[in-house]
Design an enzyme around this catalytic site. Structure first.
Site, mmCIF file in Angstrom:
data_model
loop_
_atom_site.group_PDB
_atom_site.id
_atom_site.type_symbol
_atom_site.label_atom_id
_atom_site.label_comp_id
_atom_site.label_asym_id
_atom_site.label_seq_id
_atom_site.Cartn_x
_atom_site.Cartn_y
_atom_site.Cartn_z
ATOM 1 N N CYS A 115 0.861 -1.179 0.000
ATOM 2 C CA CYS A 115 0.000 0.000 0.000
ATOM 3 C C CYS A 115 0.903 1.236 0.000
ATOM 4 C CB CYS A 115 -0.874 -0.004 1.247
ATOM 5 S SG CYS A 115 -1.593 1.625 1.555
ATOM 6 N N ASN A 149 10.226 -1.339 -8.468
ATOM 7 C CA ASN A 149 10.111 -2.021 -9.756
ATOM 8 C C ASN A 149 8.713 -1.824 -10.319
ATOM 9 O OD1 ASN A 149 11.520 -4.031 -11.634
ATOM 10 N ND2 ASN A 149 9.534 -5.018 -11.333
ATOM 11 N N GLU A 150 8.639 -1.351 -11.518
ATOM 12 C CA GLU A 150 7.358 -1.224 -12.221
ATOM 13 C C GLU A 150 6.218 -0.775 -11.303
ATOM 14 O OE1 GLU A 150 6.694 -4.824 -14.491
ATOM 15 O OE2 GLU A 150 7.895 -4.029 -16.122
ATOM 16 N N GLU A 308 14.420 -3.345 -19.650
ATOM 17 C CA GLU A 308 14.100 -4.768 -19.789
ATOM 18 C C GLU A 308 13.476 -5.026 -21.152
ATOM 19 O OE1 GLU A 308 11.490 -6.512 -16.897
ATOM 20 O OE2 GLU A 308 12.348 -5.369 -15.238
ATOM 21 N N TYR A 358 9.566 -20.134 -17.093
ATOM 22 C CA TYR A 358 9.603 -20.264 -18.559
ATOM 23 C C TYR A 358 9.828 -18.936 -19.267
ATOM 24 C CZ TYR A 358 7.866 -24.984 -17.783
ATOM 25 O OH TYR A 358 7.718 -26.277 -17.374
ATOM 26 N N HIS A 359 10.094 -17.872 -18.500
ATOM 27 C CA HIS A 359 10.393 -16.591 -19.140
ATOM 28 C C HIS A 359 11.782 -16.684 -19.762
ATOM 29 C CE1 HIS A 359 11.263 -12.351 -19.741
ATOM 30 N NE2 HIS A 359 9.980 -12.109 -19.575
HETATM 31 C C1 GLA Z 1 8.592 -7.165 -15.635
HETATM 32 C C2 GLA Z 1 9.355 -7.141 -14.336
HETATM 33 C C3 GLA Z 1 10.369 -8.220 -14.218
HETATM 34 C C4 GLA Z 1 9.876 -9.501 -14.833
HETATM 35 C C5 GLA Z 1 9.479 -9.271 -16.248
HETATM 36 C C6 GLA Z 1 9.020 -10.552 -16.918
HETATM 37 O O1 GLA Z 1 8.989 -6.272 -16.552
HETATM 38 O O2 GLA Z 1 9.947 -5.909 -14.055
HETATM 39 O O3 GLA Z 1 10.655 -8.395 -12.857
HETATM 40 O O4 GLA Z 1 8.793 -9.961 -14.095
HETATM 41 O O5 GLA Z 1 8.409 -8.372 -16.265
HETATM 42 O O6 GLA Z 1 8.451 -10.271 -18.151
HETATM 43 ZN ZN ZN Z 2 -3.711 1.620 0.669
#
Ligand code: GLA
Ligand code: ZN
Length: 677
Positions: A115, A149-150, A308, A358-359
């Site tokens: 959160c 991250n993201e 990435e 499998y990525h």
């Molecule tokens: C995202 C994440 C990574 C990984 C890739 C896999 O971009 O940042 O940690 O999970 O996807 O596609």
């Molecule tokens: Zn919250």
């Protein structure tokens, strides 16, 4: 501060040796050598390892990872590890997990699960980021900080509700201001206390999912608040880093055209932008080009990092197709052509278990270097070595801008009426693709950008017109430029309230039109649009929304061919100052959009490169020392031959290309020319 200083375009990516026994690490570096990998992103999901319990921090594994990378001569992009919180934290402090749109309080699980308003999360994520920075700030191998991250998703918990109320108080100061902005007199919503305000969710204002809200103004503000709440998390961690590390650039990995986060609101807080390119299946190559240009536009045209991409396959889709031979390299070069100053993969070595086993990875489970994927990665690594520093810091000399605006995106897709079938990205992509196929360099910029350097400004579905934007667009036309806007532009102000004037609102004078009525029809209903006259004539299809245009000085360029509005304008051109305002009143098919865009370009004197080869992408970057790089990218499965428009040196092949010479590009082939002069 801008990008990390590197001697060449960094090549490598996410590396998670903590998932592997130590013996494997040695082997990794042998393979990295073979693939010319010089940069690794480490520590992205390491919180539980770095802080196994509240009072215990343990950097022993990360120390070894960073030490080994440095000893092996690699550069390190070091993460703060806060993309996923540890299980003990969620157990000790249930407030850190999110509450979803349906109102379900989540328990521990997955990632990106914190959160953003939780004081405990904020305190502990900042503490971790600070300790990491303190420990590694002086490490010469560390060239960049990767926060979280993201960032994404949303939370609807009580803490977020409180955060939202504070955010609203700061924005509106008074409840009167808020009630006016949200038009709460509608449906008896007048708020008499800040505490009455609820986050807009399935339990409150929404009736069929996140896009169907009774009060667009409330939902819009919640999107803005959520974006800011996560930005606050990023800024907290960045501030913690800055206490120990003054000069190392900080970024976080964005996701291109990701709707929930308004990256333009984040721009000034990042030292450089970076993003993860996982295009939707069957995306047209222009889709990726557009996403790269959006990312380059975040920081005013400054280069970004491709943080990435998969070398081969993703794992998160229902069906995960393999990148065909040559495609990984082609897409990597496409990123560089559009401003990427790093080419990085997710990931170096495949995870053994869990959802990404499998990525795709540079090194698969068997650890071989004699796979096709490894060979292609190594070949690209060698090419990037040949490129050296030639592209670093190089800018795109665009004369055409496309406006991209999260507020318009949100407002358009939250709107009840005229049509749920209109999707913002699709409208932007249609115009961007026409420019891409015409072979012109494009900046994709926020609506606050300085427009004074552009000859053509394209505003697809500019639903919301904020601040002095209309005047700045008029100024473009005033001095001889062209502004092209599409249907559903100029409808609402920044609170999502309709302008109390003729459509298209403040764009009316520039467009020289007035719209009193509009028709929306099912996806399969077509109204043919006749464009132009004489030899230039073209019949295209209009769909989805048909605005009925009453010219107020503009001349019709295209007309509807059917229904009761047959013969009325669907495309118009208005003389304004020394330039023009163009308006497209319906969802034209690609043929129609191409026709209009090429006319606008031709009249504005903007010439494209190889406009007759639709799958040949071209892009120019100009380095700080004036070196001009011309990228030629063949996205097709057929060989292409074009006549070189400029002489230069082929940076990858080494040979000379003379002007007028025929240049061949194999399927998925790439050329990078350093052009003369
Ligand atoms: C995202 C994440 C990574 C990984 C890739 C896999 O971009 O940042 O940690 O999970 O996807 O596609
Ligand atoms: Zn919250």
């Amino acid at each position: 501060m801008s990008l990390p200083a590197t001697p060449k375009t960094p090549f490598g990516g996410d590396y998670n040796p903590e998932q592997w026994p130590k013996e494997v690490w040695e082997e990794d570096y042998r393979l990295f050598d073979a693939a010319h990998i010089d940069t690794v992103t480490v520590g992205v999901f390491t919180w539980a390892q770095l802080q196994p319990s509240l009072d215990v921090y343990d950097f022993s594994v990360l120390d070894r990872i960073v030490e080994q990378a440095a000893a092996q001569g690699r550069r390190v992009c070091l993460a703060t590890g806060t993309g996923a919180h540890p299980a003990w934290l969620a157990r000790a402090h249930p407030e850190v997990t999110r509450t979803d749109f349906e109102g379900r309080k989540h328990r521990y699980g997955q990632r990106h699960n914190s959160c953003p308003s939780s004081p405990v999360f904020r305190r502990l994520s900042v503490a971790l980021a600070g300790r990491i920075a303190q420990r590694y700030a002086r490490h010469p191998a560390v060239i960049a900080w990767h926060v979280g991250n993201e960032y994404g998703g949303a939370c609807y918990c009580e803490l977020c509700a409180e955060g939202f109320r504070s955010w609203l108080r700061a924005k509106y100061q008074t409840l009167d201001g808020l009630n006016t902005a949200w038009n709460t007199v509608f449906w008896s919503h007048t708020f008499s206390s800040w505490s009455e305000i609820e986050p807009p969710s399935a339990l409150t204002e929404h009736w069929r999912g996140p896009d169907h809200t009774a009060f667009q103004g409330i939902t819009l503000d919640y999107l803005r608040f959520m974006s800011d709440a996560m930005l606050a998390n990023f800024r907290d961690e960045k501030a913690a880093i800055r206490r120990y590390s003054r000069d190392t650039p900080v970024t976080t990995n964005f996701m291109g055209m990701y709707r929930p986060i308004d990256y333009h609101r984040w721009a000034e807080h990042l030292d450089f932008a970076s993003w993860d390119n996982y295009p939707p299946e069957d995306a047209h190559p222009a889709w990726m080009a557009l996403a790269h240009d959006v990312m380059r536009g975040i920081k005013g045209g400054q280069p970004f990092w491709l943080m990435e991409q998969t070398p081969s396959v993703t794992a998160c889709r229902d069906v995960n197709p393999l990148k065909r031979p040559g495609v990984m390299a082609l897409w990597s070069w496409q990123a560089v052509a559009h401003g990427a100053d790093a080419v990085l993969f997710f990931q170096m070595r495949a995870s053994r278990g869990a959802s990404e086993k499998y990525h795709g990875a540079v090194i698969g489970h068997a650890g071989r270097s004699d796979t096709r994927v490894f060979r292609e990665v190594a070949a690209l690594g060698e090419q990037l070595e040949q490129l050296g520093d030639a592209a670093l810091g190089a800018r795109t000399p665009a004369r055409v801008a496309v406006l991209f605006d999260w507020d318009s995106w949100w407002a358009l897709e939250l709107s009840d009426g005229p049509s749920r079938l209109v999707r913002y990205q699709q409208v932007v992509l249609a115009y961007y693709r026409a420019l891409w196929e015409a072979g012109v360099d494009v900046d994709v910029v926020p609506v606050t950008a300085d427009l004074s350097g552009y000859d053509v400004v394209v505003a697809p579905a500019l639903h919301m017109v904020k601040g002095d934007l209309a005047e700045r667009l008029e100024a473009v036309a005033q001095r001889g430029g062209s502004v092209l806007a599409s249907y559903l532009s100029g409808r609402v102000d920044e609170d999502d309230n309709a302008f109390l004037m003729d459509v298209p609102g403040p764009l009316g004078p520039l467009m020289g039109i007035r719209i009193d009525e509009w028709d929306a029809r099912a996806a399969d209903v077509v109204n043919p649009v006749r464009l132009g006259t004489g030899e230039q004539q073209q019949v295209a299809s209009g769909r989805l929304v048909f605005e009925l245009v009453i010219p107020q000085g503009a001349e019709p360029v295209g007309t509807y061919q059917a229904d009761f509005y047959a013969g009325t304008p669907a495309v118009t051109r208005n003389a304004f100052g020394a330039g023009h305002g163009w308006y497209v009143a319906t969802d034209l098919d690609q043929v129609g959009v191409d026709w209009v865009v090429r006319r606008v370009l031709a009249e504005a004197g903007v010439a494209g490169r190889h406009a007759d080869a639709p799958l040949l992408e071209t892009a120019v970057r100009v380095a700080p020392d004036g070196t001009r790089l011309l990228f030629l990218l063949n996205h097709g499965v057929e060989r292409i031959e074009v006549v070189a428009e400029s002489a230069g040196t082929d940076l990858l092949g080494g040979g000379r290309v003379e002007r007028g010479q025929r240049v061949g590009l194999e399927p998925y082939g790439v050329r990078v020319l350093r052009t003369d002069g």
